[in-house]
Design a protein around this motif. Structure first.
Motif, short mmCIF file in Angstrom:
data_model
loop_
_atom_site.label_atom_id
_atom_site.label_comp_id
_atom_site.label_asym_id
_atom_site.label_seq_id
_atom_site.Cartn_x
_atom_site.Cartn_y
_atom_site.Cartn_z
N PHE A 1 -5.78 3.94 2.13
CA PHE A 1 -4.94 3.22 1.27
C PHE A 1 -4.66 1.71 1.71
O PHE A 1 -3.88 1.25 0.75
N PHE B 1 0.76 -1.35 -0.10
CA PHE B 1 0.14 -0.07 -0.14
C PHE B 1 0.98 1.23 -0.07
O PHE B 1 0.23 2.34 -0.39
N LYS C 1 1.25 3.43 -3.36
CA LYS C 1 -0.11 4.32 -3.57
C LYS C 1 -0.16 5.41 -2.78
O LYS C 1 -0.50 6.61 -3.30
N ALA D 1 2.01 8.05 -3.91
CA ALA D 1 1.69 8.72 -5.16
C ALA D 1 0.40 9.74 -4.85
O ALA D 1 0.55 11.00 -5.35
#
Length: 297
Positions: free
Chosen positions: A288, A96, A99, A102
């Motif tokens: 997330f 995770f 992500k 990002a």
């Protein structure tokens, strides 16, 4: 000096920092002259920092961190939402963390994030050595002064190949599952410590815990091949369970519920980039984590 202390050899330290060995030796000699005492013991195994050396190294790290924070503060003054964040993560968090990074960088494009993924021991060492600003991990270590921010739940489960005899058994007892061959992570990993606690009440079970593997991926592949059962983070197996390649066993008292945290050292102040990441984690961190609501034992 920090690099010399970590590597123990002047030649290795010189190569890493891009200087010649004589130049590094000269710097150590000058530092010892200024300190008025020996900063490194010269042993057969290499250079080891003395008590005075460790004090000097700690002070140097504090100064370096403050200068880095000052750069971020000045950058933030010139333009909001800028700076650099060094983020460590235990290997299980790789499912995770990218992500999350990002999304954080998309929300604050002026902040550069450097993500370093390693096992638990390496991540703790990075925190101890001031090599990361934040770390994503399970149980925070006690030997380092830390601030801990809860991200969310971290369930640990026992998995097997779909055709394993226990895959369709309900309410498997702890003593029954203890008879199986476990495929486990290396000593010191968070999941292994949780498994040791889970099986600790079975007499003699910890004498031979199982077959060791260095990554979650290798454990999953070995379980799919029928080599044994695995004790693993549910956040690492969502895709394999959905595709029918792995099964979560219905073992009494599982899943074992742990938690994910973002931690930073409490003996240093938060830079603007760190403060922004803290707010991001508190506000959005839980979103997330992989969705495991649909995983059935």
């Amino acid at each position: 000096m920090t690099t010399v202390d970590r590597l123990g050899k002047i030649t290795l330290a010189a190569r890493e920092i891009g200087l010649t060995a004589p130049a590094v030796t000269l710097q150590i000699q000058q530092a010892e002259a200024e300190a008025g005492t020996v900063l490194f013991d010269r042993t057969a195994d290499g250079l080891r920092a003395t008590d005075a050396g460790r004090a000097v190294i700690a002070a140097a790290q504090t100064i370096e961190e403050r200068l880095s924070q000052l750069r971020d503060e000045l950058t933030a003054i010139r333009g909001a939402g800028r700076g650099t964040l060094r983020l460590g993560a235990v290997s299980t968090a790789k499912y995770f963390a990218p992500k999350m990074v990002a999304a954080f960088m998309a929300a604050l494009p002026g902040i550069e994030v450097r993500l370093i993924i390693g096992n638990r021991a390496a991540t703790i060492a990075a925190i101890e050595n001031h090599e990361v600003d934040f770390a994503l991990m399970g149980r925070p270590p006690r030997q380092v002064p830390l601030r801990s921010y809860l991200i969310g739940d971290h369930p640990l489960v026992i998995i097997a190949a779909p055709d394993h005899p226990l895959a369709r058994v309900r309410r498997i007892t702890r003593s029954r599952i203890a008879d199986e061959t476990f495929l486990v992570r290396e000593p010191g990993s968070g999941t292994r410590m949780s498994l040791e606690l889970f099986l600790g009440e079975i007499p003699g079970r910890l004498d031979n815990l199982g077959v060791e593997f260095g990554s979650n991926e290798s454990i999953k592949q070995a379980v799919m091949a029928g080599l044994g059962v695995g004790f693993i983070s549910a956040h690492t197996i969502a895709m394999e369970v959905e595709l029918g390649r792995l099964a979560i066993l219905d073992v009494v008292d599982t899943p074992i519920q742990r938690h994910w945290f973002a931690v930073s050292r409490s003996d240093r102040s938060l830079s603007p980039a760190m403060a922004a990441f803290k707010d991001f984690i508190i506000g959005q961190g839980r979103t997330f984590l992989p969705d495991i609501a649909g995983l059935n034992a």
